[in-house]
Motif scaffolding. Structure first.
Motif, PDB file in Angstrom:
ATOM      1  N   ASP A  22     -35.145  66.419   5.621  1.00 34.43           N
ATOM      2  CA  ASP A  22     -35.212  64.839   5.173  1.00 34.43           C
ATOM      3  C   ASP A  22     -34.897  64.710   3.849  1.00 34.43           C
ATOM      4  O   ASP A  22     -35.166  63.673   3.066  1.00 34.43           O
ATOM      5  CB  ASP A  22     -36.980  64.634   5.017  1.00 34.43           C
ATOM      6  CG  ASP A  22     -37.557  65.362   4.216  1.00 34.43           C
ATOM      7  OD1 ASP A  22     -37.163  66.496   3.768  1.00 34.43           O
ATOM      8  OD2 ASP A  22     -38.775  65.072   3.719  1.00 34.43           O
ATOM      9  N   HIS A  23     -33.958  65.669   3.302  1.00 36.20           N
ATOM     10  CA  HIS A  23     -33.407  65.367   2.011  1.00 36.20           C
ATOM     11  C   HIS A  23     -31.931  65.196   2.067  1.00 36.20           C
ATOM     12  O   HIS A  23     -31.117  65.595   2.963  1.00 36.20           O
ATOM     13  CB  HIS A  23     -33.436  66.830   1.000  1.00 36.20           C
ATOM     14  CG  HIS A  23     -32.947  66.464  -0.156  1.00 36.20           C
ATOM     15  ND1 HIS A  23     -31.842  67.419  -0.761  1.00 36.20           N
ATOM     16  CD2 HIS A  23     -33.245  65.913  -1.213  1.00 36.20           C
ATOM     17  CE1 HIS A  23     -31.579  67.056  -1.932  1.00 36.20           C
ATOM     18  NE2 HIS A  23     -32.461  66.205  -2.410  1.00 36.20           N
ATOM     19  N   SER A  24     -31.500  64.000   1.381  1.00 39.98           N
ATOM     20  CA  SER A  24     -29.942  63.414   1.501  1.00 39.98           C
ATOM     21  C   SER A  24     -29.440  63.195   0.074  1.00 39.98           C
ATOM     22  O   SER A  24     -30.265  62.641  -0.899  1.00 39.98           O
ATOM     23  CB  SER A  24     -29.828  62.186   2.338  1.00 39.98           C
ATOM     24  OG  SER A  24     -28.727  61.814   2.301  1.00 39.98           O
ATOM     25  N   LEU A  25     -28.279  63.749  -0.285  1.00 40.41           N
ATOM     26  CA  LEU A  25     -27.845  63.633  -1.498  1.00 40.41           C
ATOM     27  C   LEU A  25     -26.534  62.958  -1.699  1.00 40.41           C
ATOM     28  O   LEU A  25     -25.584  63.418  -1.046  1.00 40.41           O
ATOM     29  CB  LEU A  25     -27.764  64.894  -2.602  1.00 40.41           C
ATOM     30  CG  LEU A  25     -27.315  65.042  -3.711  1.00 40.41           C
ATOM     31  CD1 LEU A  25     -28.276  64.262  -4.807  1.00 40.41           C
ATOM     32  CD2 LEU A  25     -26.962  66.431  -4.206  1.00 40.41           C
ATOM     33  N   GLU A  26     -26.410  61.849  -2.342  1.00 39.65           N
ATOM     34  CA  GLU A  26     -25.117  61.144  -2.351  1.00 39.65           C
ATOM     35  C   GLU A  26     -24.068  61.789  -3.196  1.00 39.65           C
ATOM     36  O   GLU A  26     -24.727  62.076  -4.031  1.00 39.65           O
ATOM     37  CB  GLU A  26     -25.314  59.568  -2.696  1.00 39.65           C
ATOM     38  CG  GLU A  26     -24.121  58.894  -2.600  1.00 39.65           C
ATOM     39  CD  GLU A  26     -24.282  57.530  -3.209  1.00 39.65           C
ATOM     40  OE1 GLU A  26     -23.112  56.872  -3.374  1.00 39.65           O
ATOM     41  OE2 GLU A  26     -25.231  56.956  -2.957  1.00 39.65           O
ATOM     42  N   ILE A  27     -22.995  62.112  -2.611  1.00 41.94           N
ATOM     43  CA  ILE A  27     -21.918  63.132  -3.533  1.00 41.94           C
ATOM     44  C   ILE A  27     -20.941  62.024  -4.310  1.00 41.94           C
ATOM     45  O   ILE A  27     -20.704  61.952  -5.401  1.00 41.94           O
ATOM     46  CB  ILE A  27     -21.263  63.919  -2.891  1.00 41.94           C
ATOM     47  CG1 ILE A  27     -22.232  64.923  -2.290  1.00 41.94           C
ATOM     48  CG2 ILE A  27     -20.256  64.704  -3.501  1.00 41.94           C
ATOM     49  CD1 ILE A  27     -23.157  65.406  -3.122  1.00 41.94           C
ATOM     50  N   GLY A  28     -20.500  60.860  -3.370  1.00 42.89           N
ATOM     51  CA  GLY A  28     -19.453  60.053  -3.898  1.00 42.89           C
ATOM     52  C   GLY A  28     -18.593  59.703  -2.833  1.00 42.89           C
ATOM     53  O   GLY A  28     -18.687  60.043  -1.488  1.00 42.89           O
TER      54      GLY A  28
END
Length: 121
Positions: A22-28
């Motif tokens: 459930d973890h999402s990290l926007e990189i770009g």
């Protein structure tokens, strides 16, 4: 030794995210990632000895060239790499005007590629 789950890449509307559970990290932006990597393709060069490995399919110059967007969209990443990226703000920019997190991602990504997967080298 148990393998820790890796973060899988997801590209949505031209933006790269790294996700696990459930973890999402926007990189770009993928456009920024390609620019920072030096273009649409990336080349890794091998020595004569390295390129002699039967499983490695290099060209005549002992190199492998691949599409940046394709590899970025397929390569999973470790939780440690994601933790490093979380500490780099997406809202702040480098002197070149790119988001710090995006720039750090490309630095780490190309370091992994240039080390040919062996970060101890």
């Amino acid at each position: 030794m148990t393998d820790r789950p890796r973060y899988e890449p997801r590209i949505d509307d031209g933006t790269l995210y790294l996700e696990r559970d459930d973890h999402s990290l926007e990189i770009g932006s993928m456009d920024h990632i390609v620019e920072l990597a030096g273009g649409e393709t990336y080349t890794i060069e091998y020595t004569d000895e390295q390129s002699a490995a039967a499983w490695l399919d290099t060209d005549d110059e002992n190199a492998i060239t691949f599409e940046v967007r394709e590899v970025v969209g397929r390569l999973p990443h470790t939780p440690d790499l994601v933790t490093n990226l979380e500490n780099a703000p997406l809202e702040e920019t480098t002197d070149d005007g790119y988001p710090k997190r995006t720039s750090l991602f490309v630095d780490l990504f190309t370091e992994i590629l240039d080390s040919k997967g062996n970060l101890e080298a």
